[in-house]
Design an enzyme around this catalytic site. Structure first.
Site, PDB file in Angstrom:
ATOM      1  N   HIS A 154       0.739  -1.248  -0.101  1.00 53.87           N
ATOM      2  CA  HIS A 154      -0.021   0.068  -0.033  1.00 53.87           C
ATOM      3  C   HIS A 154       1.037   1.332  -0.047  1.00 53.87           C
ATOM      4  CE1 HIS A 154      -3.060   2.958   1.263  1.00 53.87           C
ATOM      5  NE2 HIS A 154      -3.884   2.014   0.721  1.00 53.87           N
TER       6      HIS A 154
ATOM      7  N   ASP B 153      -8.073  -4.993  -0.337  1.00 59.40           N
ATOM      8  CA  ASP B 153      -8.439  -5.595  -1.347  1.00 59.40           C
ATOM      9  C   ASP B 153      -8.118  -7.310  -1.422  1.00 59.40           C
ATOM     10  OD1 ASP B 153      -7.438  -2.832  -3.164  1.00 59.40           O
ATOM     11  OD2 ASP B 153      -9.819  -3.481  -2.992  1.00 59.40           O
TER      12      ASP B 153
HETATM   13  C1  SDX Z   1      -6.082   0.656  -2.899  1.00 59.05           C
HETATM   14  O1  SDX Z   1      -4.243   4.901  -2.125  1.00 59.05           O
HETATM   15  C2  SDX Z   1      -5.271   4.365  -1.294  1.00 59.05           C
HETATM   16  O2  SDX Z   1      -5.611   4.629  -0.373  1.00 59.05           O
HETATM   17  C3  SDX Z   1      -5.691   3.317  -2.354  1.00 59.05           C
HETATM   18  C4  SDX Z   1      -6.920   2.344  -1.506  1.00 59.05           C
HETATM   19  C5  SDX Z   1      -8.006   2.958  -1.232  1.00 59.05           C
HETATM   20  O3  SDX Z   1      -8.742   2.638  -0.140  1.00 59.05           O
HETATM   21  O4  SDX Z   1      -8.313   4.003  -1.773  1.00 59.05           O
HETATM   22  O5  SDX Z   1      -6.328   1.769  -0.296  1.00 59.05           O
HETATM   23  C6  SDX Z   1      -7.223   1.214  -2.265  1.00 59.05           C
HETATM   24  O6  SDX Z   1      -5.579   0.687  -4.075  1.00 59.05           O
HETATM   25  C7  SDX Z   1      -5.410  -0.556  -2.422  1.00 59.05           C
HETATM   26  C8  SDX Z   1      -3.964  -0.833  -3.235  1.00 59.05           C
HETATM   27  C9  SDX Z   1      -4.545  -2.278  -4.086  1.00 59.05           C
HETATM   28  N1  SDX Z   1      -3.248  -2.352  -4.798  1.00 59.05           N
HETATM   29  C10 SDX Z   1      -2.956  -3.587  -5.084  1.00 59.05           C
HETATM   30  O7  SDX Z   1      -2.736  -4.612  -4.031  1.00 59.05           O
HETATM   31  C11 SDX Z   1      -1.904  -3.999  -6.121  1.00 59.05           C
HETATM   32  C12 SDX Z   1      -0.335  -4.455  -5.475  1.00 59.05           C
HETATM   33  N2  SDX Z   1       0.093  -3.502  -4.863  1.00 59.05           N
HETATM   34  C13 SDX Z   1       1.165  -2.658  -5.209  1.00 59.05           C
HETATM   35  O8  SDX Z   1       1.149  -2.504  -6.834  1.00 59.05           O
HETATM   36  C14 SDX Z   1       1.550  -1.629  -4.656  1.00 59.05           C
HETATM   37  O9  SDX Z   1       1.880  -2.081  -3.305  1.00 59.05           O
HETATM   38  C15 SDX Z   1       0.858  -0.302  -4.582  1.00 59.05           C
HETATM   39  C16 SDX Z   1       0.535   0.254  -5.944  1.00 59.05           C
HETATM   40  C17 SDX Z   1      -0.507  -0.353  -3.723  1.00 59.05           C
HETATM   41  C18 SDX Z   1       1.893   0.759  -3.708  1.00 59.05           C
HETATM   42  O10 SDX Z   1       2.692   0.804  -4.529  1.00 59.05           O
HETATM   43  P1  SDX Z   1       3.998   1.957  -3.913  1.00 59.05           P
HETATM   44  O11 SDX Z   1       3.725   2.526  -2.624  1.00 59.05           O
HETATM   45  O12 SDX Z   1       4.332   2.882  -4.878  1.00 59.05           O
HETATM   46  O13 SDX Z   1       5.154   0.912  -3.717  1.00 59.05           O
HETATM   47  P2  SDX Z   1       6.205   0.725  -4.573  1.00 59.05           P
HETATM   48  O14 SDX Z   1       5.555   0.313  -6.024  1.00 59.05           O
HETATM   49  O15 SDX Z   1       7.219   1.909  -4.682  1.00 59.05           O
HETATM   50  O16 SDX Z   1       6.973  -0.334  -4.237  1.00 59.05           O
HETATM   51  C19 SDX Z   1       7.864  -0.565  -3.241  1.00 59.05           C
HETATM   52  C20 SDX Z   1       8.665  -1.802  -3.272  1.00 59.05           C
HETATM   53  C21 SDX Z   1       9.000  -2.222  -4.733  1.00 59.05           C
HETATM   54  O17 SDX Z   1      10.221  -2.895  -4.670  1.00 59.05           O
HETATM   55  P3  SDX Z   1      11.774  -1.967  -4.550  1.00 59.05           P
HETATM   56  O18 SDX Z   1      11.562  -1.529  -6.296  1.00 59.05           O
HETATM   57  O19 SDX Z   1      11.707  -0.952  -3.894  1.00 59.05           O
HETATM   58  O20 SDX Z   1      12.797  -3.146  -4.870  1.00 59.05           O
HETATM   59  O21 SDX Z   1       7.701  -2.732  -2.999  1.00 59.05           O
HETATM   60  C22 SDX Z   1       7.561  -3.654  -4.100  1.00 59.05           C
HETATM   61  C23 SDX Z   1       7.792  -2.828  -5.462  1.00 59.05           C
HETATM   62  O22 SDX Z   1       8.184  -3.616  -6.324  1.00 59.05           O
HETATM   63  N3  SDX Z   1       5.987  -3.900  -3.944  1.00 59.05           N
HETATM   64  C24 SDX Z   1       5.651  -5.271  -4.269  1.00 59.05           C
HETATM   65  C25 SDX Z   1       4.357  -5.274  -4.268  1.00 59.05           C
HETATM   66  N4  SDX Z   1       4.039  -4.010  -3.786  1.00 59.05           N
HETATM   67  C26 SDX Z   1       5.114  -3.138  -3.906  1.00 59.05           C
HETATM   68  N5  SDX Z   1       6.231  -6.446  -4.653  1.00 59.05           N
HETATM   69  C27 SDX Z   1       5.511  -7.542  -4.624  1.00 59.05           C
HETATM   70  N6  SDX Z   1       4.157  -7.385  -4.679  1.00 59.05           N
HETATM   71  C28 SDX Z   1       3.625  -6.282  -4.379  1.00 59.05           C
HETATM   72  N7  SDX Z   1       2.133  -6.349  -4.335  1.00 59.05           N
END
Ligand code: SDX
Length: 435
Positions: free
Chosen positions: A313, A370
């Site tokens: 998140h 989710d």
């Molecule tokens: C919602 O914003 C809100 O409040 C949203 C929400 C709402 O109520 O409105 O809460 C609803 O959208 C919840 C989130 C739903 N999305 C997912 O579940 C999709 C999977 N999650 C990710 O794609 C990710 O965690 C995000 C998009 C939710 C958040 O991304 P960030 O904060 O930009 O984190 P990032 O992409 O910078 O990741 C940081 C690190 C990265 O690795 P490095 O590049 O630092 O080595 O964590 C890794 C990412 O690769 N990472 C994951 C991951 N999420 C982040 N690795 C594997 N699986 C994942 N799900």
């Protein structure tokens, strides 16, 4: 107002400037950098606005490290335990919980606005049967201003309030109509004798048609309670991508239906509200518990685009408090409905193994709202491609509350971010026969 400031010094010119640190009631201070460009001729660089306070708001507060979520100051756990969804929608819109009379009147107004114009139903005939319900929702909601253009003066407080309650009232009807169209069943009219969640389930699953009202409605109270909880948990979440979209579109003076349609489009993405649908598709792809280690390895491999849907998140670097509540309800709903859903068991195995994995621990990746919601929607017989529609129904109360709040601002600057330009420098045009 505090006197704390942030001192910024340009290391080449030596010029310094102080910027006020604005204090919130809760959470981090915000440095007011609005004069940065005038003082130093530069912009702040923050792709995704991850550390930018885009507005002042009194609606929702999140503490990502502590896993705290407050709607108008009330902890989500207390609202989830004690409220019906309409109480929470009223709270988000008006800032206070309703008393008995206010809630009765609000319920009546929302029920009264649930019906949609008969001509609007014809929009659905233009969609193929297999159109994604989110595509239908975006299209039909965006067209509402073609039907309700009499109360569209966004400067008029009563017009704004009517638009807000109209959106909350009509979203379930439009959502259910999208589903009924996709299965070739006649639409079901909303009923004044059913509450918000009962009405939605009745419009989705009733055997009746638009020609007569089905005197019975086959709605299990356990499922209504679960849906009520899911709507409360998804109602609002500060300046998330879709809510920020609604505010940005609203800053141009666009009508509220266009603003909410833009929010629906933003929510659709699999990184945002589309994640609940992506979780079920991911669990179906993983298939069995034996495959979990392989998929966790894929999620950790930066050369592999696979990410664990429902994990991580932007703000929560602890458990999403909504996921904790939903996980518990998952157990209750599946047990009560004596559903032995292998996908839920698989989700538990995936969660357990991911939470023990160093990668997820180090990056503070926890299950978010989710991760489990899709499993409950599945237990409610909601089809997977309707999961994000469910999220949109709930989030409409948050979107319209933020829109109302932004419209109350005395002067809203039109949203207009700048950029770090990396394109070509000025160059002379070359006629095509000389290229
Ligand atoms: C919602 O914003 C809100 O409040 C949203 C929400 C709402 O109520 O409105 O809460 C609803 O959208 C919840 C989130 C739903 N999305 C997912 O579940 C999709 C999977 N999650 C990710 O794609 C990710 O965690 C995000 C998009 C939710 C958040 O991304 P960030 O904060 O930009 O984190 P990032 O992409 O910078 O990741 C940081 C690190 C990265 O690795 P490095 O590049 O630092 O080595 O964590 C890794 C990412 O690769 N990472 C994951 C991951 N999420 C982040 N690795 C594997 N699986 C994942 N799900």
């Amino acid at each position: 107002m505090s006197n704390d400031t942030l001192l910024i010094k340009h290391t080449v010119s030596g010029k310094e400037a102080e910027y006020p640190l604005l204090k919130g009631v809760l959470g981090a201070d915000s440095a007011d950098l609005r004069s940065l460009n005038k003082d130093f001729g530069c912009y702040s660089y923050d792709p995704g606005f991850t550390i930018t306070a885009s507005c002042k708001s009194k609606i929702t507060y999140i503490d990502g490290d502590k896993g705290i979520l407050l709607y108008r100051g009330y902890p989500i756990e207390q609202l989830a335990e004690h409220c019906e969804f309409m109480e929470v929608a009223y709270l988000l819109m008006n800032g206070e919980l309703p008393d008995v009379t206010q809630l009765r009147d609000f319920n009546e107004e929302i029920s009264d606005r649930a019906i949609i114009h008969e001509a609007l139903r014809k929009f659905f005939d233009g969609f193929h049967y297999d159109a994604h319900p989110m595509a239908m929702l975006v299209g039909v909601v965006g067209s509402l201003s073609a039907f309700y253009h009499s109360e569209l003066n966004v400067k008029d407080l009563e017009h704004r309030r009517i638009c807000a309650t109209r959106m909350i009232g009509k979203m379930p009807t439009i959502a259910a109509a999208s589903y009924r169209h996709s299965i070739g069943r006649p639409f079901v009219y909303p009923r004044m004798d059913l509450n918000y969640c009962e009405n939605f389930l009745n419009m989705m699953f009733s055997r009746s048609s638009q020609n007569y009202i089905d005197q019975q409605h086959y709605i299990d109270p356990t499922l209504v309670k679960a849906l009520n909880l899911l709507f409360i948990l998804h109602a609002d979440h500060e300046q998330n991508a879709s809510t920020s979209t609604v505010r940005l579109v609203g800053s141009t003076g666009a009508n509220p239906y266009a603003c909410v349609a833009a929010g629906i489009a933003a929510l659709w993405g699999p990184l945002h509200g589309g994640a609940n649908e992506a979780v079920l598709n991911m669990l179906a792809e993983i298939g069995v518990a034996e495959n979990v280690p392989k998929y966790i390895a894929k999620a950790k491999d930066h050369n592999d685009p696979f990410r664990l849907a429902g994990f991580g998140h932007r703000v929560y670097k602890n458990f999403d408090p909504r996921a904790i509540i939903i996980r518990k309800t998952c157990h209750e709903v599946l047990t009560k409905a004596s559903i032995n859903d292998p996908l839920f068991d698989l989700a538990l195995v995936l969660e357990e193994q991911a939470l023990k994995d160093e990668y997820f621990i180090e990056k503070k990746l926890y299950p978010n709202v989710d991760f489990y919601s899709g499993i409950i929607y599945k237990a409610l017989n909601i089809p997977v491609n309707m999961f994000t529609v469910m999220f949109a129904i709930a989030r409409t109360s948050g979107w319209v509350s933020h829109w109302l709040e932004s419209m109350e601002e005395s002067s809203i600057p039109i949203g207009r971010p700048r950029q770090l330009y990396l394109g070509p420098e000025t160059r002379e045009f070359i006629p095509i026969n000389e290229r």
